[in-house]
Design a protein around this motif. Structure first.
Motif, PDB file in Angstrom:
ATOM      1  N   PRO A  75       0.801  -1.230   0.000  1.00 57.62           N
ATOM      2  CA  PRO A  75       0.000   0.000   0.000  1.00 57.62           C
ATOM      3  C   PRO A  75       0.837   1.286   0.000  1.00 57.62           C
ATOM      4  O   PRO A  75       0.488   2.247  -0.683  1.00 57.62           O
ATOM      5  CB  PRO A  75      -0.834  -0.107   1.277  1.00 57.62           C
ATOM      6  CG  PRO A  75      -0.800  -1.541   1.657  1.00 57.62           C
ATOM      7  CD  PRO A  75       0.462  -2.116   1.120  1.00 57.62           C
ATOM      8  N   GLU A  76       1.949   1.285   0.748  1.00 58.00           N
ATOM      9  CA  GLU A  76       2.746   2.529   0.828  1.00 58.00           C
ATOM     10  C   GLU A  76       3.316   2.892  -0.543  1.00 58.00           C
ATOM     11  O   GLU A  76       3.366   4.049  -0.932  1.00 58.00           O
ATOM     12  CB  GLU A  76       3.908   2.392   1.828  1.00 58.00           C
ATOM     13  CG  GLU A  76       3.513   2.020   3.255  1.00 58.00           C
ATOM     14  CD  GLU A  76       3.313   0.520   3.428  1.00 58.00           C
ATOM     15  OE1 GLU A  76       4.307  -0.223   3.375  1.00 58.00           O
ATOM     16  OE2 GLU A  76       2.154   0.082   3.598  1.00 58.00           O
ATOM     17  N   ILE A  77       3.759   1.866  -1.272  1.00 59.45           N
ATOM     18  CA  ILE A  77       4.312   2.135  -2.603  1.00 59.45           C
ATOM     19  C   ILE A  77       3.187   2.625  -3.518  1.00 59.45           C
ATOM     20  O   ILE A  77       3.347   3.596  -4.254  1.00 59.45           O
ATOM     21  CB  ILE A  77       4.970   0.865  -3.193  1.00 59.45           C
ATOM     22  CG1 ILE A  77       6.148   0.434  -2.327  1.00 59.45           C
ATOM     23  CG2 ILE A  77       5.435   1.113  -4.626  1.00 59.45           C
ATOM     24  CD1 ILE A  77       6.849  -0.830  -2.814  1.00 59.45           C
ATOM     25  N   ALA A  78       2.035   1.970  -3.411  1.00 53.90           N
ATOM     26  CA  ALA A  78       0.911   2.350  -4.260  1.00 53.90           C
ATOM     27  C   ALA A  78       0.495   3.795  -4.010  1.00 53.90           C
ATOM     28  O   ALA A  78       0.229   4.555  -4.949  1.00 53.90           O
ATOM     29  CB  ALA A  78      -0.264   1.405  -4.016  1.00 53.90           C
ATOM     30  N   THR A  79       0.462   4.178  -2.750  1.00 52.16           N
ATOM     31  CA  THR A  79       0.056   5.541  -2.400  1.00 52.16           C
ATOM     32  C   THR A  79       1.029   6.564  -2.999  1.00 52.16           C
ATOM     33  O   THR A  79       0.617   7.557  -3.602  1.00 52.16           O
ATOM     34  CB  THR A  79       0.030   5.699  -0.859  1.00 52.16           C
ATOM     35  OG1 THR A  79      -0.796   4.669  -0.335  1.00 52.16           O
ATOM     36  CG2 THR A  79      -0.507   7.048  -0.451  1.00 52.16           C
ATOM     37  N   GLU A  80       2.302   6.264  -2.832  1.00 48.85           N
ATOM     38  CA  GLU A  80       3.305   7.196  -3.369  1.00 48.85           C
ATOM     39  C   GLU A  80       3.234   7.260  -4.901  1.00 48.85           C
ATOM     40  O   GLU A  80       3.309   8.343  -5.495  1.00 48.85           O
ATOM     41  CB  GLU A  80       4.694   6.764  -2.898  1.00 48.85           C
ATOM     42  CG  GLU A  80       5.806   7.712  -3.253  1.00 48.85           C
ATOM     43  CD  GLU A  80       5.676   9.085  -2.582  1.00 48.85           C
ATOM     44  OE1 GLU A  80       6.162  10.058  -3.177  1.00 48.85           O
ATOM     45  OE2 GLU A  80       5.072   9.184  -1.492  1.00 48.85           O
ATOM     46  N   LEU A  81       3.046   6.108  -5.528  1.00 55.13           N
ATOM     47  CA  LEU A  81       2.938   6.091  -6.994  1.00 55.13           C
ATOM     48  C   LEU A  81       1.720   6.885  -7.456  1.00 55.13           C
ATOM     49  O   LEU A  81       1.776   7.598  -8.456  1.00 55.13           O
ATOM     50  CB  LEU A  81       2.844   4.646  -7.517  1.00 55.13           C
ATOM     51  CG  LEU A  81       4.146   3.836  -7.515  1.00 55.13           C
ATOM     52  CD1 LEU A  81       3.867   2.396  -7.951  1.00 55.13           C
ATOM     53  CD2 LEU A  81       5.196   4.470  -8.427  1.00 55.13           C
ATOM     54  N   ALA A  82       0.632   6.764  -6.698  1.00 55.74           N
ATOM     55  CA  ALA A  82      -0.575   7.528  -7.052  1.00 55.74           C
ATOM     56  C   ALA A  82      -0.273   9.021  -6.981  1.00 55.74           C
ATOM     57  O   ALA A  82      -0.660   9.796  -7.860  1.00 55.74           O
ATOM     58  CB  ALA A  82      -1.718   7.160  -6.116  1.00 55.74           C
ATOM     59  N   GLN A  83       0.465   9.416  -5.934  1.00 53.75           N
ATOM     60  CA  GLN A  83       0.797  10.838  -5.809  1.00 53.75           C
ATOM     61  C   GLN A  83       1.700  11.317  -6.929  1.00 53.75           C
ATOM     62  O   GLN A  83       1.628  12.464  -7.361  1.00 53.75           O
ATOM     63  CB  GLN A  83       1.447  11.102  -4.449  1.00 53.75           C
ATOM     64  CG  GLN A  83       0.386  11.296  -3.371  1.00 53.75           C
ATOM     65  CD  GLN A  83       0.961  11.214  -1.969  1.00 53.75           C
ATOM     66  OE1 GLN A  83       2.178  11.280  -1.769  1.00 53.75           O
ATOM     67  NE2 GLN A  83       0.074  11.067  -0.996  1.00 53.75           N
ATOM     68  N   LEU A  84       2.539  10.429  -7.426  1.00 55.64           N
ATOM     69  CA  LEU A  84       3.420  10.797  -8.544  1.00 55.64           C
ATOM     70  C   LEU A  84       2.680  10.733  -9.888  1.00 55.64           C
ATOM     71  O   LEU A  84       3.252  10.998 -10.934  1.00 55.64           O
ATOM     72  CB  LEU A  84       4.638   9.868  -8.577  1.00 55.64           C
ATOM     73  CG  LEU A  84       5.641  10.043  -7.428  1.00 55.64           C
ATOM     74  CD1 LEU A  84       6.641   8.892  -7.403  1.00 55.64           C
ATOM     75  CD2 LEU A  84       6.371  11.376  -7.548  1.00 55.64           C
ATOM     76  N   GLY A  85       1.428  10.323  -9.870  1.00 58.10           N
ATOM     77  CA  GLY A  85       0.628  10.320 -11.097  1.00 58.10           C
ATOM     78  C   GLY A  85       0.588   8.990 -11.819  1.00 58.10           C
ATOM     79  O   GLY A  85      -0.049   8.868 -12.869  1.00 58.10           O
ATOM     80  N   ALA A  86       1.291   7.986 -11.276  1.00 58.57           N
ATOM     81  CA  ALA A  86       1.415   6.732 -12.023  1.00 58.57           C
ATOM     82  C   ALA A  86       0.086   5.989 -12.162  1.00 58.57           C
ATOM     83  O   ALA A  86      -0.217   5.438 -13.217  1.00 58.57           O
ATOM     84  CB  ALA A  86       2.443   5.820 -11.352  1.00 58.57           C
ATOM     85  N   CYS A  87      -0.728   5.989 -11.103  1.00 57.78           N
ATOM     86  CA  CYS A  87      -1.958   5.195 -11.157  1.00 57.78           C
ATOM     87  C   CYS A  87      -2.979   5.800 -12.117  1.00 57.78           C
ATOM     88  O   CYS A  87      -3.786   5.082 -12.706  1.00 57.78           O
ATOM     89  CB  CYS A  87      -2.572   5.068  -9.766  1.00 57.78           C
ATOM     90  SG  CYS A  87      -1.462   4.263  -8.605  1.00 57.78           S
TER      91      CYS A  87
END
Lengths: 397, 360
Positions: free
Chosen positions: B41-53
């Motif tokens: 989840p922590e990686i997913a959250t950060e990736l979402a913030q970087l626009g990846a998701c």
């Protein structure tokens, strides 16, 4: 990523096309070298006047005098190829850049204009029987005698020596110096007394290479490019230009289209080869590799336009391109089966035996111009930063 | 003519790659997978913030509205660190289907939540590429019955996007189906068997009698898996080169032996052109639609072949250590093996490439 050409270049492409439409009747046959009956000379002259040949060679040395523009060169090559018209040349793409970069003013005036006109044909005297991959160990000697160098020794793999007017040649002038620092780069006429050319038959049945023997060949001292002992560095300039020509991705794409055409024509048990899943899968694997190399070529071209060093994508072109060409020729032969072993002027021979020729010639190209193994050394050492083999002080036996 | 990444693309590559390199080292992957986690989840959250998701999702739906080349760069970055995080199905394939065939309501319900990392959508379409162990999925009056195999990001998903046997696309809530985890060689990613038994399903209206959206998902998914392999193989090559420069035998580093050096050069020479193929295939999805299917097939097949070669040779360069769990090279080896089979093995996609050119 923008794969379109800007309007300026689209316009340029139209100009090239229009030129070809108007003038292609005057062109000599698409393949061949030398000026022959003069038609090729006139064609080359017309191309230079229009900036389609010798584009970046200065006017005072017989060129068009244009600014370097890789995209224009690329468009010219594409349009001439698709029109099936013999392209112009820049004289000799190994010698001319070397002389322009490192020659004296007198040497440029003497050598470049006739070469660019196509009146002076060159061969390259580098490899020797004892010095192939280890080229810098070459032993053809030149000693000074009065105003001349006197050359004794032998070259091999000399392409086109039987038709050449001139040779650019590496000779050892400083035998006591370390091997890379004892070589000089000389240019001289193939009519000089003491030169003997013996054609070397290859596995294709033709003599594209020669052995060239020098016995007391006298060459005036001023016919050296660069200084004494600097020949290795002068020659590396030439090799750089040669390597880029081998493994051209446009050539691979054209060849791939020919195989598809062949497999759509040829039948086995009345079925087209392209309908045979085993052969077809192999064809598609080759297409994947070919496309990867084509786009790799576009990436290199883009770097060159931006005047950036392309690095690894360029280092691999010779190794990968030559191998791919060879594999494509092998695929064509295998899809012909027994017809693929026919040769010379046999009945039933397909495509004038072109694939059989290529299958063998391409093996020559994998070996020539720096063998595949030498390419792998260069990729490993220069692009990947792996260490060289340790050097031994004394020869190993 | 400019066949290169733009400044913005290079920045994206650096921001995502930089984050992943620092936050997702092998130790973190090991820890996650040993706990059975395929979506940290922590990686997913950060990736979402970087626009990846939300890379493909338009800004008005909460995403960043970029293209497939950007998505491929993210996929490559994830592959290079073998990130245990959902991406290909949830952030690429599902959004394409929803954007192309979903109702306004469906788009507004799901896409903003995919973009901010709140939900994961698993994708089950393998029945349309090479059906195994199932007769597929039958639709009847807003329900689905049957079995979807190898559903990508399936165990981590909140919602599933699946195709029935007529290639029509549906959203199904995870709570309305039976899910079984399929353990694979690659412990960094999740695939599931999903059993539908008159499970209520919501059709994507644009997919009624229209295969296009399924095809678009497949093409994009294949390019993403190819990019993932590019990243994973790139790391294996880098590790092999690094090892060859350090490991000493016979009083010299092994990279000075031609036998080892040539393995490295061969890997580099085969892999480097793959980068251009992936770029082109990703670019073609939108910019050159006529070539999209052909290029996606070739990217998938050629990367699978080159990936396998690199995975094997890079392991060999490491000698016995390459074979151990201690070094962990096998995580990349297995990820490459996973990418190869999903959405069509090379033989399967090459045959599709033949169809795409009208040869058969």
């Amino acid at each position: 990523m923008d794969l379109a050409y800007s309007p300026e270049y689209e316009q340029y492409r139209m100009e090239v096309r229009q030129f070809l439409d108007t003038n292609k009747d005057q062109s000599p046959p698409p393949y061949g070298r030398g000026n022959g009956d003069g038609k090729a000379r006139d064609w080359q002259k017309l191309l230079i006047e229009n900036g389609y040949a010798a584009r970046t060679i200065p006017k005072e040395y017989g060129g068009f005098g244009g600014e370097p523009d890789i995209l224009k060169s690329h468009i010219i090559a594409e349009e001439f190829a698709s029109a099936g018209v013999r392209p112009g040349h820049s004289g000799d793409n190994r010698l001319v850049p070397t002389v322009l970069e490192l020659g004296t003013e007198d040497q440029k005036q003497w050598l470049v204009p006739p070469t660019v006109r196509g009146d002076m044909i060159w061969c390259q005297g580098y490899s020797e029987p004892g010095s192939g991959s280890d080229l810098a160990s070459l032993s053809t000697r030149a000693i000074v005698d009065g105003d001349d160098f006197v050359i004794n020794g032998q070259k091999i793999w000399t392409s086109g020596a039987q038709h050449a007017d001139m040779i650019f040649c590496l000779v050892r002038t400083e035998p006591d110096a370390p091997k890379h620092q004892g070589i000089s780069y000389l240019v001289f006429s193939m009519d000089t007394p003491g030169i003997e050319v013996r054609p070397l038959l290859t596995m294709t049945g033709e003599a594209t290479f020669n052995e060239v023997f020098f016995t007391d060949v006298r060459v005036p001292k001023h016919q050296i490019i660069g200084n004494r002992g600097e020949g290795w560095f002068v020659a590396n300039n030439t090799l750089k230009h040669e390597r880029e020509g081998l493994g051209d991705p446009n050539q691979a794409e054209n060849r791939f289209r020919e195989i598809v055409d062949l497999m759509q024509r040829e039948t086995m048990d009345s079925n087209r080869l392209i309908d045979n899943p085993t052969y077809r899968d192999r064809l598609l694997s080759l297409q994947g590799r070919m496309l990867a190399m084509k786009f790799n070529g576009m990436r290199v071209l883009t770097s060159q336009i931006k005047k950036e060093e392309p690095g690894l994508p360029r280092w691999i072109i010779k190794l990968q391109g030559c191998e791919l060409n060879h594999q494509m020729a092998a695929m064509a032969i295998d899809s012909m089966g027994e017809l693929g072993i026919l040769y010379d002027d046999s009945p039933y021979l397909r495509d004038h035996g072109r694939w059989q020729q290529r299958y063998m010639m391409d093996l020559g190209l994998i070996i020539g111009g720096g063998t595949a193994q030498i390419q792998k050394n260069m990729i490993g050492e220069r692009a990947l930063g792996l260490p060289k083999e340790p050097k031994f002080e004394k020869p190993l036996n | 003519m400019d066949f290169a990444l733009t400044e913005e693309q290079l920045m994206l590559q650096e921001s995502i790659g930089g984050y992943l390199r620092s936050s997702c080292p092998l130790d973190a992957v090991r820890k996650a997978t040993e706990a059975g986690t395929t979506h940290v989840p922590e990686i997913a959250t950060e990736l979402a913030q970087l626009g990846a998701c939300g890379i493909l999702i338009p800004e008005e739906l909460g995403g960043v509205g970029m293209g497939f080349l950007e998505a491929a760069l993210i996929s490559e970055a994830l592959g290079s660190v073998i990130a245990p995080v959902a991406f290909v199905a949830s952030s690429v394939m599902a959004p394409i289907a929803l954007l192309g065939a979903g109702s306004q309501d469906q788009k507004e319900t799901w896409l903003p939540r995919v973009a901010n990392g709140e939900v994961i959508i698993g994708v089950g379409i393998s029945e349309h590429i090479g059906r195994r162990e199932t007769d597929g999925i039958f639709a009847d009056d807003n329900t689905l019955t049957g079995k979807a195999m190898f559903v990508l990001d399936g165990m981590d998903a909140d919602t599933l996007l699946v195709a029935d046997n007529d290639a029509q696309l549906y959203l199904v809530q995870a709570s309305d189906v039976t899910r079984n985890k399929l353990k694979t060689i690659d412990r960094t990613r999740s695939v599931a068997e999903i059993i539908f038994d008159q499970s209520s399903a919501e059709i994507l209206p644009g997919s009624v009698n229209n295969r296009k959206h399924l095809n678009d998902m497949v093409n994009a998914g294949r390019v993403m898996l190819a990019a993932d392999t590019l990243g994973a193989a790139g790391t294996m090559l880098d590790l092999a080169i690094e090892y060859a420069k350090e490991r000493r035998q016979f009083n010299r580093v092994i990279g000075s032996f031609q036998a080892v050096k040539h393995m490295c050069s061969e890997m580099a020479a085969d892999l480097e052109p793959c980068r251009s193929l992936v770029w082109y295939a990703a670019h073609a999805i939108r910019a050159i639609p006529d070539e999209a299917t052909l290029m996606a097939c070739h990217a998938k097949a050629h990367l699978a072949e080159t990936g396998r070669f690199v995975a094997r040779k890079a392991t060999e360069v490491h000698g016995g250590m390459g074979f151990t769990d201690l070094l962990g090279l096998h995580y990349w080896f297995k990820r490459i093996g996973f990418d190869r089979q999903l959405l069509g093995a090379p033989e399967v996609v090459r045959e599709e490439a033949a169809s795409a050119q009208g040869w058969i």
